[in-house]
Design a protein around this motif. Structure first.
Motif, PDB file in Angstrom:
ATOM      1  N   ASP A   9     -24.758  -2.809 -10.743  1.00 43.37           N
ATOM      2  CA  ASP A   9     -23.317  -2.589 -10.588  1.00 43.37           C
ATOM      3  C   ASP A   9     -23.003  -2.180  -9.158  1.00 43.37           C
ATOM      4  OD1 ASP A   9     -22.893  -3.174 -13.221  1.00 43.37           O
ATOM      5  OD2 ASP A   9     -23.069  -1.082 -13.880  1.00 43.37           O
ATOM      6  N   THR A  10     -22.089  -2.915  -8.553  1.00 48.89           N
ATOM      7  CA  THR A  10     -21.660  -2.581  -7.188  1.00 48.89           C
ATOM      8  C   THR A  10     -20.152  -2.650  -7.160  1.00 48.89           C
ATOM      9  OG1 THR A  10     -21.809  -4.881  -6.503  1.00 48.89           O
ATOM     10  CG2 THR A  10     -23.724  -3.494  -6.082  1.00 48.89           C
ATOM     11  N   PRO A  11     -19.524  -1.816  -6.395  1.00 52.06           N
ATOM     12  CA  PRO A  11     -18.062  -1.849  -6.326  1.00 52.06           C
ATOM     13  C   PRO A  11     -17.588  -3.163  -5.717  1.00 52.06           C
ATOM     14  CG  PRO A  11     -18.957  -0.419  -4.622  1.00 52.06           C
ATOM     15  CD  PRO A  11     -20.103  -0.771  -5.521  1.00 52.06           C
ATOM     16  N   THR A  12     -16.505  -3.705  -6.286  1.00 54.81           N
ATOM     17  CA  THR A  12     -15.925  -4.946  -5.758  1.00 54.81           C
ATOM     18  C   THR A  12     -15.373  -4.693  -4.360  1.00 54.81           C
ATOM     19  OG1 THR A  12     -15.317  -5.657  -7.967  1.00 54.81           O
ATOM     20  CG2 THR A  12     -14.196  -6.735  -6.138  1.00 54.81           C
ATOM     21  N   ARG A  13     -15.782  -5.539  -3.433  1.00 52.96           N
ATOM     22  CA  ARG A  13     -15.361  -5.367  -2.053  1.00 52.96           C
ATOM     23  C   ARG A  13     -14.217  -6.338  -1.756  1.00 52.96           C
ATOM     24  NH1 ARG A  13     -20.389  -4.718   1.933  1.00 52.96           N
ATOM     25  NH2 ARG A  13     -18.926  -3.294   2.923  1.00 52.96           N
ATOM     26  N   ARG A  14     -13.083  -5.808  -1.452  1.00 49.77           N
ATOM     27  CA  ARG A  14     -11.930  -6.630  -1.118  1.00 49.77           C
ATOM     28  C   ARG A  14     -11.869  -6.868   0.390  1.00 49.77           C
ATOM     29  NH1 ARG A  14      -6.902  -4.199  -4.698  1.00 49.77           N
ATOM     30  NH2 ARG A  14      -7.854  -4.547  -6.756  1.00 49.77           N
ATOM     31  N   ARG A  15     -11.475  -8.058   0.705  1.00 51.33           N
ATOM     32  CA  ARG A  15     -11.334  -8.393   2.114  1.00 51.33           C
ATOM     33  C   ARG A  15     -10.107  -7.684   2.665  1.00 51.33           C
ATOM     34  NH1 ARG A  15     -10.433 -14.476   4.522  1.00 51.33           N
ATOM     35  NH2 ARG A  15     -10.279 -13.895   6.730  1.00 51.33           N
ATOM     36  N   LYS A  16     -10.312  -6.974   3.762  1.00 46.55           N
ATOM     37  CA  LYS A  16      -9.203  -6.259   4.364  1.00 46.55           C
ATOM     38  C   LYS A  16      -8.197  -7.260   4.940  1.00 46.55           C
ATOM     39  CE  LYS A  16     -10.012  -2.746   6.913  1.00 46.55           C
ATOM     40  NZ  LYS A  16     -10.541  -1.880   8.000  1.00 46.55           N
ATOM     41  N   PRO A  17      -6.902  -6.965   4.795  1.00 48.40           N
ATOM     42  CA  PRO A  17      -5.896  -7.859   5.360  1.00 48.40           C
ATOM     43  C   PRO A  17      -6.087  -8.023   6.864  1.00 48.40           C
ATOM     44  CG  PRO A  17      -4.884  -6.239   3.909  1.00 48.40           C
ATOM     45  CD  PRO A  17      -6.305  -5.814   4.107  1.00 48.40           C
ATOM     46  N   ALA A  18      -5.881  -9.234   7.325  1.00 48.32           N
ATOM     47  CA  ALA A  18      -6.026  -9.499   8.755  1.00 48.32           C
ATOM     48  C   ALA A  18      -4.944  -8.759   9.533  1.00 48.32           C
ATOM     49  CB  ALA A  18      -5.924 -10.997   9.021  1.00 48.32           C
ATOM     50  N   GLY A  60      -5.154 -15.892   7.179  1.00 48.65           N
ATOM     51  CA  GLY A  60      -4.166 -15.523   6.174  1.00 48.65           C
ATOM     52  C   GLY A  60      -3.294 -14.368   6.607  1.00 48.65           C
ATOM     53  N   TYR A  61      -3.050 -14.286   7.919  1.00 54.98           N
ATOM     54  CA  TYR A  61      -2.263 -13.162   8.432  1.00 54.98           C
ATOM     55  C   TYR A  61      -0.799 -13.320   8.054  1.00 54.98           C
ATOM     56  CZ  TYR A  61       0.298 -10.167  11.659  1.00 54.98           C
ATOM     57  OH  TYR A  61       1.167  -9.241  12.177  1.00 54.98           O
ATOM     58  N   SER A  62      -0.183 -12.239   7.661  1.00 54.69           N
ATOM     59  CA  SER A  62       1.262 -12.226   7.429  1.00 54.69           C
ATOM     60  C   SER A  62       1.775 -10.825   7.670  1.00 54.69           C
ATOM     61  CB  SER A  62       1.603 -12.671   5.999  1.00 54.69           C
ATOM     62  OG  SER A  62       1.078 -11.753   5.061  1.00 54.69           O
ATOM     63  N   SER A  63       2.974 -10.767   8.234  1.00 54.38           N
ATOM     64  CA  SER A  63       3.586  -9.459   8.410  1.00 54.38           C
ATOM     65  C   SER A  63       4.104  -8.989   7.061  1.00 54.38           C
ATOM     66  CB  SER A  63       4.728  -9.544   9.423  1.00 54.38           C
ATOM     67  OG  SER A  63       5.689 -10.471   8.975  1.00 54.38           O
ATOM     68  N   ASN A  64       4.366  -7.744   6.923  1.00 55.41           N
ATOM     69  CA  ASN A  64       4.863  -7.171   5.680  1.00 55.41           C
ATOM     70  C   ASN A  64       6.349  -6.883   5.819  1.00 55.41           C
ATOM     71  OD1 ASN A  64       5.563  -5.481   3.518  1.00 55.41           O
ATOM     72  ND2 ASN A  64       3.459  -4.738   3.339  1.00 55.41           N
ATOM     73  N   PRO A  65       7.205  -7.787   5.320  1.00 57.43           N
ATOM     74  CA  PRO A  65       8.634  -7.598   5.510  1.00 57.43           C
ATOM     75  C   PRO A  65       9.154  -6.303   4.901  1.00 57.43           C
ATOM     76  CG  PRO A  65       8.150  -9.835   4.770  1.00 57.43           C
ATOM     77  CD  PRO A  65       6.890  -9.039   4.628  1.00 57.43           C
ATOM     78  N   MET A  66       8.613  -5.897   3.734  1.00 55.67           N
ATOM     79  CA  MET A  66       9.098  -4.683   3.097  1.00 55.67           C
ATOM     80  C   MET A  66       8.798  -3.464   3.953  1.00 55.67           C
ATOM     81  SD  MET A  66       8.300  -3.221  -0.722  1.00 55.67           S
ATOM     82  CE  MET A  66       9.060  -4.666  -1.447  1.00 55.67           C
ATOM     83  N   ALA A  67       7.551  -3.401   4.460  1.00 59.49           N
ATOM     84  CA  ALA A  67       7.194  -2.264   5.304  1.00 59.49           C
ATOM     85  C   ALA A  67       8.006  -2.276   6.592  1.00 59.49           C
ATOM     86  CB  ALA A  67       5.698  -2.309   5.624  1.00 59.49           C
ATOM     87  N   ARG A  68       8.181  -3.473   7.146  1.00 60.32           N
ATOM     88  CA  ARG A  68       8.960  -3.582   8.375  1.00 60.32           C
ATOM     89  C   ARG A  68      10.398  -3.132   8.134  1.00 60.32           C
ATOM     90  NH1 ARG A  68       9.142  -9.458  10.629  1.00 60.32           N
ATOM     91  NH2 ARG A  68      10.309  -9.740   8.711  1.00 60.32           N
ATOM     92  N   GLY A  69      10.956  -3.507   6.966  1.00 59.02           N
ATOM     93  CA  GLY A  69      12.322  -3.122   6.658  1.00 59.02           C
ATOM     94  C   GLY A  69      12.477  -1.623   6.505  1.00 59.02           C
ATOM     95  N   MET A  70      11.461  -0.961   5.928  1.00 58.94           N
ATOM     96  CA  MET A  70      11.533   0.487   5.761  1.00 58.94           C
ATOM     97  C   MET A  70      11.534   1.179   7.122  1.00 58.94           C
ATOM     98  SD  MET A  70       8.920   0.934   2.546  1.00 58.94           S
ATOM     99  CE  MET A  70       9.020   2.725   2.588  1.00 58.94           C
ATOM    100  N   ILE A  71      10.844   0.573   8.079  1.00 58.14           N
ATOM    101  CA  ILE A  71      10.740   1.191   9.401  1.00 58.14           C
ATOM    102  C   ILE A  71      11.960   0.866  10.255  1.00 58.14           C
ATOM    103  CG2 ILE A  71       9.421   1.203  11.556  1.00 58.14           C
ATOM    104  CD1 ILE A  71       6.937   0.569   9.843  1.00 58.14           C
TER     105      ILE A  71
END
Length: 349
Positions: A9-18, A60-71
């Protein structure tokens, strides 16, 4: 047969967002270059843009519109008001604007005033609450334009001179464009010219003036007609009045290509040969014109480039760029595209 032991058993490793740094490293450019390109702030060489685009897609880079909108307090949406989606001129305009908006990571919302079931101002107000800025036509009503002046929303006008000194607009010089087309017809020997305009559009009168400029000082005789809408059906409707008068025209110029195509088809139905009996030309260089028989002579009014440029200026205005913060007009080049529907005048004896 020996059994294969279960994998530990090993923890699932997720690819960090670019990140934007990952894109810059992959493309071999600076983070500033990536930021300016994906946000529409600056153009670069085709090679650089292709490398950045490939890196964005691969990672697969994309900006985060929701986070950008909050800022930033921005929606991440931009709007465009078009006059008739059935007109390929406006389809090309939206296509150009959409290309720049997508590269900037913005969503493009549009509304069609020709198909709207609510009052123009109400529709405009509803759109304005969902966007950070808007591209609109100077053909809006005076009430709508006056409201926009005080709405506090970044606005770019397209299609003609800005309706107010404090506005910024993008488009061709309609008077100069019509003068070029008039000179083309004059050089072909045409002297009796009919212009089928559309008084509902602000720049129709500019095109009429340009035709008059082209024949100034000559023995040319110009007549003015008007249609109720800038559609092919109106070109068909007025064809007999324009073409079968006591002194029929050598050439007819129409407000746009749709009207020209309707008139061209009806001219042939009336037994006239185009361009032997009458030359016909329009404006906008819509795609259907080149497939007509004969192919339609037109003025390319840079529809797609207008959309691109207007969206670029809107993004700059949203960001507070001083160059577009005040009023001004940016003139794009137009050109005559001569095709089979115009030819040298045949003088019959």
């Amino acid at each position: 047969m020996a059994s294969v032991p279960d994998a530990p058993d090993t923890p699932t490793r997720r690819r960090k967002p670019a990140t934007i740094r990952d894109v810059a490293d992959a493309a071999g450019v600076s983070t500033a270059t990536v930021s300016k390109f994906i946000n529409g702030g600056q153009r670069f060489t085709r090679e650089v843009e292709e490398r950045v685009t490939a890196a964005v897609r691969e990672l697969g880079y994309s900006s985060n519109p929701m986070a950008r909108g909050m800022i930033t307090g921005q929606t991440g949406n931009v709007g465009i008001v078009i006059l008739d989606i059935c007109n390929p001129h406006f389809t090309s305009l939206v296509k150009g604007a959409s290309r720049v908006a997508e590269r900037a990571g913005l969503n493009l919302l549009f509304t069609d005033t020709a198909e709207g079931h609510t009052p123009e101002l109400t529709m405009l107000q509803a759109l304005s609450r969902r966007v950070d800025g808007i591209i609109v036509s100077a053909r809006l009503s005076e009430v709508a334009i006056e409201w926009l002046k005080h709405a506090g929303l970044p606005v770019i006008y397209y299609g003609g001179q800005q309706p107010d000194p404090g506005c910024y607009s993008v488009g061709v010089d309609n008077r100069a464009a019509a003068q070029m087309l008039g000179r083309h017809l004059r050089d072909l020997g045409h002297r009796r010219i009919s212009y089928v305009g559309f008084s509902g559009a602000r720049w129709s009168s500019e095109r009429w003036k340009g035709l008059q400029d082209a024949f100034d000082g000559s023995d040319g005789v110009l007549r003015l007609f008007d249609v109720e809408a800038a559609v092919a059906e109106e070109g068909e409707r007025v064809a007999s009045s324009v073409l079968l008068s006591a002194e029929p025209p050598d050439a007819v110029v129409t407000y746009n290509d749709l009207v020209a195509l309707g008139l061209l088809g009806q001219a042939q139905a009336l037994g006239l040969r185009v361009p032997d009996d009458v030359s016909i030309a329009g404006f906008d260089n819509i795609i259907y014109g080149r497939y007509a028989s004969p192919a339609l002579t037109t003025v390319d009014t840079a529809s797609e480039l207008t959309g691109e440029t207007a969206m670029q200026r809107l993004i700059e205005r949203i960001r507070g760029d001083a160059a577009v913060s005040g009023g001004g007009h940016e003139t794009l080049a137009s050109r005559v595209i001569a095709r089979g529907s115009t030819a040298r005048r045949v003088v019959r004896t």
